[in-house]
Design an enzyme around this catalytic site. Structure first.
Site, PDB file in Angstrom:
ATOM      1  N   GLU A 141       0.844  -1.194   0.000  1.00 11.84           N
ATOM      2  CA  GLU A 141       0.000   0.000   0.000  1.00 11.84           C
ATOM      3  C   GLU A 141       0.873   1.235   0.000  1.00 11.84           C
ATOM      4  O   GLU A 141       1.965   1.247   0.560  1.00 11.84           O
ATOM      5  CB  GLU A 141      -0.912  -0.002   1.228  1.00 11.84           C
ATOM      6  CG  GLU A 141      -1.985  -1.058   1.110  1.00 11.84           C
ATOM      7  CD  GLU A 141      -3.018  -0.967   2.225  1.00 11.84           C
ATOM      8  OE1 GLU A 141      -2.639  -0.618   3.349  1.00 11.84           O
ATOM      9  OE2 GLU A 141      -4.189  -1.240   1.948  1.00 11.84           O
ATOM     10  N   CYS A 163       3.505   8.897   0.798  1.00 11.40           N
ATOM     11  CA  CYS A 163       4.010   8.027   1.861  1.00 11.40           C
ATOM     12  C   CYS A 163       4.252   6.653   1.232  1.00 11.40           C
ATOM     13  O   CYS A 163       3.300   5.978   0.836  1.00 11.40           O
ATOM     14  CB  CYS A 163       2.968   7.965   2.964  1.00 11.40           C
ATOM     15  SG  CYS A 163       3.403   6.869   4.304  1.00 11.40           S
ATOM     16  N   CYS A 171       6.383  -6.250   7.149  1.00  7.75           N
ATOM     17  CA  CYS A 171       7.466  -5.735   8.002  1.00  7.75           C
ATOM     18  C   CYS A 171       7.782  -6.763   9.084  1.00  7.75           C
ATOM     19  O   CYS A 171       6.876  -7.336   9.668  1.00  7.75           O
ATOM     20  CB  CYS A 171       7.054  -4.411   8.651  1.00  7.75           C
ATOM     21  SG  CYS A 171       8.371  -3.694   9.665  1.00  7.75           S
ATOM     22  N   CYS A 214       5.973  -4.224  15.731  1.00 10.03           N
ATOM     23  CA  CYS A 214       5.445  -3.225  16.673  1.00 10.03           C
ATOM     24  C   CYS A 214       3.972  -3.556  16.934  1.00 10.03           C
ATOM     25  O   CYS A 214       3.204  -3.770  15.985  1.00 10.03           O
ATOM     26  CB  CYS A 214       5.602  -1.814  16.110  1.00 10.03           C
ATOM     27  SG  CYS A 214       7.305  -1.422  15.681  1.00 10.03           S
ATOM     28  N   CYS A 233       0.862  -1.700  15.238  1.00  7.82           N
ATOM     29  CA  CYS A 233       0.945  -1.429  13.798  1.00  7.82           C
ATOM     30  C   CYS A 233       0.351  -2.573  12.969  1.00  7.82           C
ATOM     31  O   CYS A 233       0.698  -3.740  13.165  1.00  7.82           O
ATOM     32  CB  CYS A 233       2.419  -1.225  13.440  1.00  7.82           C
ATOM     33  SG  CYS A 233       2.714  -1.101  11.671  1.00  7.82           S
ATOM     34  N   CYS A 283      -1.236   6.666   9.898  1.00 10.71           N
ATOM     35  CA  CYS A 283      -0.049   6.056  10.478  1.00 10.71           C
ATOM     36  C   CYS A 283      -0.376   4.751  11.199  1.00 10.71           C
ATOM     37  O   CYS A 283      -1.267   4.704  12.032  1.00 10.71           O
ATOM     38  CB  CYS A 283       0.567   7.047  11.457  1.00 10.71           C
ATOM     39  SG  CYS A 283       2.100   6.483  12.106  1.00 10.71           S
TER      40      CYS A 283
HETATM   41 FE1  SF4 Z   1       7.305  -2.063  10.891  1.00 12.73          FE
HETATM   42 FE2  SF4 Z   1       5.005  -1.010  11.645  1.00 12.73          FE
HETATM   43 FE3  SF4 Z   1       7.037  -1.071  13.364  1.00 12.73          FE
HETATM   44 FE4  SF4 Z   1       7.088   0.588  11.213  1.00 12.73          FE
HETATM   45  S1  SF4 Z   1       5.676   0.688  12.959  1.00 12.73           S
HETATM   46  S2  SF4 Z   1       8.751  -0.734  11.965  1.00 12.73           S
HETATM   47  S3  SF4 Z   1       5.999  -0.681   9.678  1.00 12.73           S
HETATM   48  S4  SF4 Z   1       5.966  -2.875  12.508  1.00 12.73           S
END
Ligand code: SF4
Length: 350
Positions: free
Chosen positions: A83, A105, A112, A116, A119, A334
């Site tokens: 995306e 962006c 990823c 986190c 996220c 975000c």
């Molecule tokens: Fe990866 Fe999301 Fe952490 Fe960014 S916020 S490093 S995209 S897991």
């Protein structure tokens, strides 16, 4: 577009450097969507490029639009989904016409690996790194869309899917192409890279002495909270992270942006604000407070609590702003980028 392949094909068939530059110009400046539009190239060359070199490494699968943003779901040639988001900051001029800045962006990885907890991308795990070509093509894709209404790309931020410093070489190569005067030719200070805190890569980035902006996803005022929500902190704690940031500032004299998503009951108490103020006291630090966007794990901090948090930081003299949120209604804000729906249902139609 694969610039190396362009060079290889044209050199193989005896075309001069001048012609290679002309072909690059058609892609990066004139933003052609098909080689048929490159009318300054011979018919024979257009035919060669049309057969052997696609203009883009993506196909557009889905578009979601809101008043200030446009999110695209793109599919790579090997079937990965990513995306990427356009954010439009429109202002009305005195003569009542509109003017604005357009920020793209972009993603650096499909998925990823950093995990986190707040996220949506982090939940996907890593599919693969994107190539430099795929990174640049996201920008070109939007540039072609913007060209239709006479607008252009003003800023590029690596804040989409993925951790850019986990794909360091391809990200740096893409930045070079985006900044190259024979490439996309956007000013280096209009590009920002955001990292969750991979310390050796921040130092390497500092050693490049580039004027690319650095942003840090901080999201916690102490190691206890950061360990809970960002696994990277167990490898590189806040002290190590801030030492690396100070090294970057020493090398570049550039301001650094710290991103802090306010999550209800996790990192948003008054005590947390006071702790954060102590970390953020340096001259070239700037703190962006961000409203948490629901990803099904946590709740967003209330407006009143956000105000109290902000006021504590302001009173402590910290350079702080609330970042405007774009695209929450289309899950483009975000921490919300994810292609999970597509992975479940691969035949999504536009
Ligand atoms: Fe990866 Fe999301 Fe952490 Fe960014 S916020 S490093 S995209 S897991």
């Amino acid at each position: 577009m694969d610039i190396e392949k362009l060079r290889y094909l044209m050199e193989r068939d005896g075309y001069s450097n001048f012609r290679i530059k002309q072909a690059k110009k058609a892609v990066y400046f004139r933003l052609i969507s098909s080689w048929d539009e490159a009318s300054d190239l011979s018919e024979e060359l257009r035919k060669l490029l049309k057969n052997e070199l696609p203009i883009s490494s993506f196909t557009e699968v889905r578009k979601q639009e809101s008043k200030d943003s446009l999110k695209l779901l793109l599919k790579t040639n090997d079937g990965q989904f990513i995306e990427t988001v356009l954010m439009r900051h429109l202002n009305q001029k005195q003569d009542e016409t509109m003017e604005g800045r357009n920020t793209i962006c972009i993603s650096s990885q499909a998925g990823c690996p950093m995990g986190c907890s707040f996220c949506a991308t982090g939940k996907m795990g890593l599919k693969r790194n994107l190539t430099a070509e795929e990174i640049v093509d996201q920008v070109l894709h939007f540039a072609r869309i913007l060209k239709k209404d006479g607008s252009k790309v003003n800023n590029i931020v690596f804040m989409g899917m993925g951790e850019p410093f986990n794909n360091y070489d391809n990200v740096m190569l893409a930045i070079k192409t985006l900044n190259d005067k024979d490439g996309f030719n956007i000013g280096i200070r209009h590009i920002s890279v955001s990292t969750c805190g991979i310390v050796p890569a921040i130092k390497k980035f500092a050693d490049e002495e580039t004027q690319v902006n650095l942003a840090i996803s901080l999201h916690a005022p102490n190691d206890k909270i950061r360990n809970q929500i960002m696994p990277i902190n167990k490898a590189y704690n806040i002290k190590k992270l801030l030492d690396a940031v100070d090294y970057y500032i020493e090398k570049t004299n550039r301001k650094v942006m710290f991103e802090y998503i306010l999550i209800d009951g996790v990192n948003d108490s008054e005590e947390n604000a006071r702790e954060l103020a102590k970390l953020m006291h340096k001259k070239l630090y700037h703190l962006n407070l961000i409203k948490y966007h629901d990803t099904g794990v946590y709740k967003s901090t209330s407006k009143d609590k956000r105000r109290i948090f902000f006021d504590i930081l302001k009173k402590a003299g910290v350079s702080t702003t609330f970042r405007i949120s774009f695209g929450e209604d289309i899950s483009a804000a975000c921490g919300q980028l994810s292609t999970k729906e597509v992975m479940i249902e691969p035949n999504v139609k536009k």
